[in-house]
Design a protein around this motif. Structure first.
Motif, short mmCIF file in Angstrom:
data_model
loop_
_atom_site.label_atom_id
_atom_site.label_comp_id
_atom_site.label_asym_id
_atom_site.label_seq_id
_atom_site.Cartn_x
_atom_site.Cartn_y
_atom_site.Cartn_z
N GLU A 118 32.95 45.49 38.65
CA GLU A 118 32.53 43.80 38.76
C GLU A 118 33.76 43.35 38.78
N TYR A 119 35.04 43.94 38.89
CA TYR A 119 36.40 43.05 38.83
C TYR A 119 37.11 43.57 39.78
N SER A 154 32.55 42.25 42.81
CA SER A 154 33.15 41.35 42.06
C SER A 154 33.01 39.77 42.99
N ASP A 155 32.34 39.72 44.36
CA ASP A 155 32.43 38.52 44.52
C ASP A 155 30.78 37.50 43.80
N ILE A 184 41.53 29.99 34.40
CA ILE A 184 41.08 31.27 34.36
C ILE A 184 41.90 33.13 34.36
N ALA A 185 41.32 33.67 33.55
CA ALA A 185 42.82 34.79 33.00
C ALA A 185 42.31 36.28 32.13
N GLY A 186 43.21 36.88 32.88
CA GLY A 186 42.06 38.39 32.45
C GLY A 186 43.67 38.81 32.10
N SER A 187 43.63 40.07 32.46
CA SER A 187 44.47 41.07 31.80
C SER A 187 44.26 43.04 32.42
N GLY A 191 42.83 41.21 35.12
CA GLY A 191 44.02 40.18 36.26
C GLY A 191 43.49 39.99 37.66
N LEU A 192 43.49 41.10 38.15
CA LEU A 192 42.69 41.45 39.47
C LEU A 192 42.26 40.49 39.93
N SER A 193 41.10 40.34 38.60
CA SER A 193 39.53 39.35 39.40
C SER A 193 40.21 38.10 39.09
N SER A 194 41.22 38.16 38.29
CA SER A 194 41.95 36.33 38.33
C SER A 194 42.33 35.67 39.39
#
Length: 307
Positions: A118-119, A154-155, A184-187, A191-194
């Motif tokens: 998903e990411y 992920s799309d 948008i945020a993530g680790s 982080g890649l997905s963001s």
């Protein structure tokens, strides 16, 4: 190298673990709404967590931060590793100190066993040869369990966010509408997905927070995978202009793989003369790949985005 590969494998397994159903969260500050079983035409249905700051009022309008791995954000008593981002404490503290404007935070849980699928940025993945894609699909995160338990999608996850989560939030809460007011945020994989989502939907977000971005994409360093990410980033950076982009990394556990890779991403930003006031990369010596580490420095990207 064998030790590092083992360490990376363990860290990646840990980061992909999730819950099958929503836990009962408690927050120290503000209020948390759990919106149960949001229906989706694009991905697996799931709950979302909407954190409202202290003093939330329908007479005011708030910008919104959408965060990946939503189960790990608020309550360490409900996480597998007893760690959390401390989002409620950190954000509320910054608001109380008037270091940022009041915001709402929306936590979106990962898809548990499908988290990697998903990411992982889909379009860079699809530029790889079929043989390379097939080889990646064979990687195991631990014996008997594939790293990618489904085809990369992920799309579709981005469509879930853009077409279903955001409209729900903007119709049920007192928020400023439009891309200029969304972040948008993530680790790690989040982080890649963001950054990937920001580049694909530049009119829908004003900035991306990418902490301990997992540039290798898999357990070990793979030049083909990183080149695909780097090429996509370079080709699509021109779609951004006033957007803010935040990266950071440590150098312990899984983060030990990131310093040289993040340097190459920074070089792209510099080569393309992306406005220096619009991006930031921070290095945290000795910090590892964990919620505790991200919680300690979360205030930095929040102030960068929301001052």
């Amino acid at each position: 190298m064998r030790f590092l590969a083992l360490l990376c494998a363990v860290s990646m397994f840990v980061s992909t673990f999730g819950f099958a159903s929503a836990p009962s969260f408690e927050v120290a500050k503000g209020k948390l709404d759990i919106v149960t079983s949001v229906k989706s035409a694009f991905v697996q249905d799931r709950d979302i967590y909407v954190w409202l700051p202290p003093g939330y009022s329908s007479s005011k309008k708030y910008d919104v931060l959408y965060m990946h791995d939503g189960r790990m954000l608020f309550d360490a008593n409900q996480t597998w590793n007893k760690q959390e981002w401390q989002v409620d404490e950190v954000v509320a503290g910054l608001i109380e100190q008037k270091r940022i404007r009041p915001i709402i935070v929306v936590g979106i849980p990962n898809a548990v066993e499908n988290r990697h699928s998903e990411y992982f940025p889909q379009q860079p993945f699809e530029t790889l040869s079929v043989a390379k894609q097939d080889a990646l699909y064979q990687i195991e995160k631990h014996p008997g369990s594939k790293l990618f338990s489904a085809k990369v999608y992920s799309d579709s996850h981005a469509k879930f966010l853009i077409k279903e989560v955001i409209p729900y939030v903007e119709s049920h809460y007192s928020v400023n509408k439009g891309g200029a007011h969304r972040y948008i945020a993530g680790s790690s994989m989040g982080g890649l997905s963001s950054w990937y989502t920001l580049m694909n939907y530049p009119t829908d977000f004003a900035g991306a927070i990418c902490m301990s971005t997992h540039w290798p994409g898999i357990f070990s360093m793979d030049e083909e995978v990183f080149t695909a990410f780097k090429t996509y980033f370079a080709q699509h950076l021109a779609q951004l202009s006033t957007h803010k982009i935040y990266f950071d990394y440590g150098d312990a556990t899984l983060d030990a793989m990131y310093p040289l890779l993040q340097k190459q991403i920074d070089e792209i930003l510099e080569q393309q003369a992306y406005p220096r006031q619009q991006w930031k990369t921070e290095y945290f010596r000795g910090e590892n790949h964990s919620e505790n580490a991200w919680a300690k420095r979360l205030h930095i990207p929040l102030e960068f985005m929301f001052q």
